[in-house]
Design a protein around this motif. Structure first.
Motif, PDB file in Angstrom:
ATOM      1  N   VAL A 124       0.833  -1.201   0.000  1.00  0.00           N
ATOM      2  CA  VAL A 124       0.000   0.000   0.000  1.00  0.00           C
ATOM      3  C   VAL A 124       0.868   1.253   0.000  1.00  0.00           C
ATOM      4  O   VAL A 124       0.672   2.164  -0.813  1.00  0.00           O
ATOM      5  N   ALA A 125       1.842   1.305   0.890  1.00  0.00           N
ATOM      6  CA  ALA A 125       2.716   2.480   0.973  1.00  0.00           C
ATOM      7  C   ALA A 125       3.465   2.689  -0.339  1.00  0.00           C
ATOM      8  O   ALA A 125       3.589   3.825  -0.823  1.00  0.00           O
ATOM      9  N   ARG A 126       3.955   1.611  -0.922  1.00  0.00           N
ATOM     10  CA  ARG A 126       4.689   1.729  -2.189  1.00  0.00           C
ATOM     11  C   ARG A 126       3.771   2.173  -3.324  1.00  0.00           C
ATOM     12  O   ARG A 126       4.198   2.892  -4.228  1.00  0.00           O
ATOM     13  N   SER A 127       2.516   1.765  -3.283  1.00  0.00           N
ATOM     14  CA  SER A 127       1.573   2.118  -4.348  1.00  0.00           C
ATOM     15  C   SER A 127       1.242   3.603  -4.368  1.00  0.00           C
ATOM     16  O   SER A 127       1.021   4.170  -5.436  1.00  0.00           O
ATOM     17  N   VAL A 128       1.204   4.220  -3.210  1.00  0.00           N
ATOM     18  CA  VAL A 128       0.802   5.633  -3.148  1.00  0.00           C
ATOM     19  C   VAL A 128       1.986   6.577  -2.954  1.00  0.00           C
ATOM     20  O   VAL A 128       1.803   7.795  -2.925  1.00  0.00           O
ATOM     21  N   ARG A 129       3.183   6.030  -2.853  1.00  0.00           N
ATOM     22  CA  ARG A 129       4.382   6.861  -2.668  1.00  0.00           C
ATOM     23  C   ARG A 129       4.451   7.896  -3.789  1.00  0.00           C
ATOM     24  O   ARG A 129       4.247   7.590  -4.950  1.00  0.00           O
ATOM     25  N   GLY A 130       4.730   9.122  -3.403  1.00  0.00           N
ATOM     26  CA  GLY A 130       4.794  10.201  -4.377  1.00  0.00           C
ATOM     27  C   GLY A 130       3.473  10.934  -4.538  1.00  0.00           C
ATOM     28  O   GLY A 130       3.447  12.067  -5.006  1.00  0.00           O
ATOM     29  N   SER A 131       2.376  10.298  -4.151  1.00  0.00           N
ATOM     30  CA  SER A 131       1.063  10.919  -4.249  1.00  0.00           C
ATOM     31  C   SER A 131       0.517  11.315  -2.884  1.00  0.00           C
ATOM     32  O   SER A 131      -0.118  12.357  -2.742  1.00  0.00           O
ATOM     33  N   ILE A 132       0.748  10.448  -1.916  1.00  0.00           N
ATOM     34  CA  ILE A 132       0.228  10.664  -0.567  1.00  0.00           C
ATOM     35  C   ILE A 132       1.381  10.513   0.411  1.00  0.00           C
ATOM     36  O   ILE A 132       2.084   9.508   0.403  1.00  0.00           O
ATOM     37  N   GLU A 133       1.574  11.525   1.233  1.00  0.00           N
ATOM     38  CA  GLU A 133       2.618  11.470   2.259  1.00  0.00           C
ATOM     39  C   GLU A 133       2.135  10.591   3.406  1.00  0.00           C
ATOM     40  O   GLU A 133       1.021  10.773   3.904  1.00  0.00           O
ATOM     41  N   ILE A 134       2.944   9.639   3.803  1.00  0.00           N
ATOM     42  CA  ILE A 134       2.595   8.749   4.905  1.00  0.00           C
ATOM     43  C   ILE A 134       3.620   8.914   6.011  1.00  0.00           C
ATOM     44  O   ILE A 134       4.822   8.829   5.767  1.00  0.00           O
ATOM     45  N   THR A 135       3.135   9.166   7.222  1.00  0.00           N
ATOM     46  CA  THR A 135       4.004   9.223   8.382  1.00  0.00           C
ATOM     47  C   THR A 135       3.502   8.215   9.411  1.00  0.00           C
ATOM     48  O   THR A 135       2.305   7.977   9.524  1.00  0.00           O
ATOM     49  N   SER A 136       4.449   7.617  10.111  1.00  0.00           N
ATOM     50  CA  SER A 136       4.110   6.632  11.138  1.00  0.00           C
ATOM     51  C   SER A 136       4.906   6.927  12.378  1.00  0.00           C
ATOM     52  O   SER A 136       6.078   7.326  12.284  1.00  0.00           O
ATOM     53  N   GLU A 137       4.279   6.712  13.532  1.00  0.00           N
ATOM     54  CA  GLU A 137       4.965   6.898  14.804  1.00  0.00           C
ATOM     55  C   GLU A 137       4.426   5.918  15.812  1.00  0.00           C
ATOM     56  O   GLU A 137       3.370   5.330  15.622  1.00  0.00           O
ATOM     57  N   LEU A 138       5.199   5.747  16.883  1.00  0.00           N
ATOM     58  CA  LEU A 138       4.754   4.915  18.003  1.00  0.00           C
ATOM     59  C   LEU A 138       4.093   5.796  19.040  1.00  0.00           C
ATOM     60  O   LEU A 138       4.564   6.909  19.318  1.00  0.00           O
ATOM     61  N   ALA A 139       3.035   5.299  19.635  1.00  0.00           N
ATOM     62  CA  ALA A 139       2.385   6.010  20.723  1.00  0.00           C
ATOM     63  C   ALA A 139       3.272   5.935  21.955  1.00  0.00           C
ATOM     64  O   ALA A 139       3.970   4.952  22.168  1.00  0.00           O
ATOM     65  N   GLY A 140       3.194   6.969  22.739  1.00  0.00           N
ATOM     66  CA  GLY A 140       3.889   6.985  24.028  1.00  0.00           C
ATOM     67  C   GLY A 140       5.323   6.903  23.898  1.00  0.00           C
ATOM     68  O   GLY A 140       6.227   6.700  24.466  1.00  0.00           O
TER      69      GLY A 140
END
Length: 84
Positions: free
Chosen positions: A68-84
């Motif tokens: 999914v991330a590779r499919s939308v790379r360049g079109s939609i910015e994706i950020t991920s983080e850990l809670a706490g």
């Protein structure tokens, strides 16, 4: 994306429970059309504190193997983080 993250943790033999993600999409208007521009994920899980550094390392690289991330790379910015 959650499944890819979980799989990456399991492949590194990192024990965890209760994995889920809060995901928020940010939309902007382009020519009267709403377009998804950003996705922010906050992953929640329970794991040993001594595994935190390894989990954070996985968090930085898992998207490179996520369909999914590779499919939308360049079109939609994706950020991920850990809670706490």
């Amino acid at each position: 994306m959650l499944g890819t993250f979980a799989g990456a943790l399991a492949a590194r033999q990192i024990s965890f429970t209760g994995l889920y993600a809060d995901t928020v999409g940010e939309v902007e208007e382009e020519g009267k059309v709403l377009v998804l521009k950003r996705i922010k994920q906050t992953f929640h899980l329970t794991a040993a504190e001594e595994d935190r550094e390894r989990i954070e390392r996985v968090l930085r690289v898992y998207a490179d193997s996520c369909p999914v991330a590779r499919s939308v790379r360049g079109s939609i910015e994706i950020t991920s983080e850990l809670a706490g």
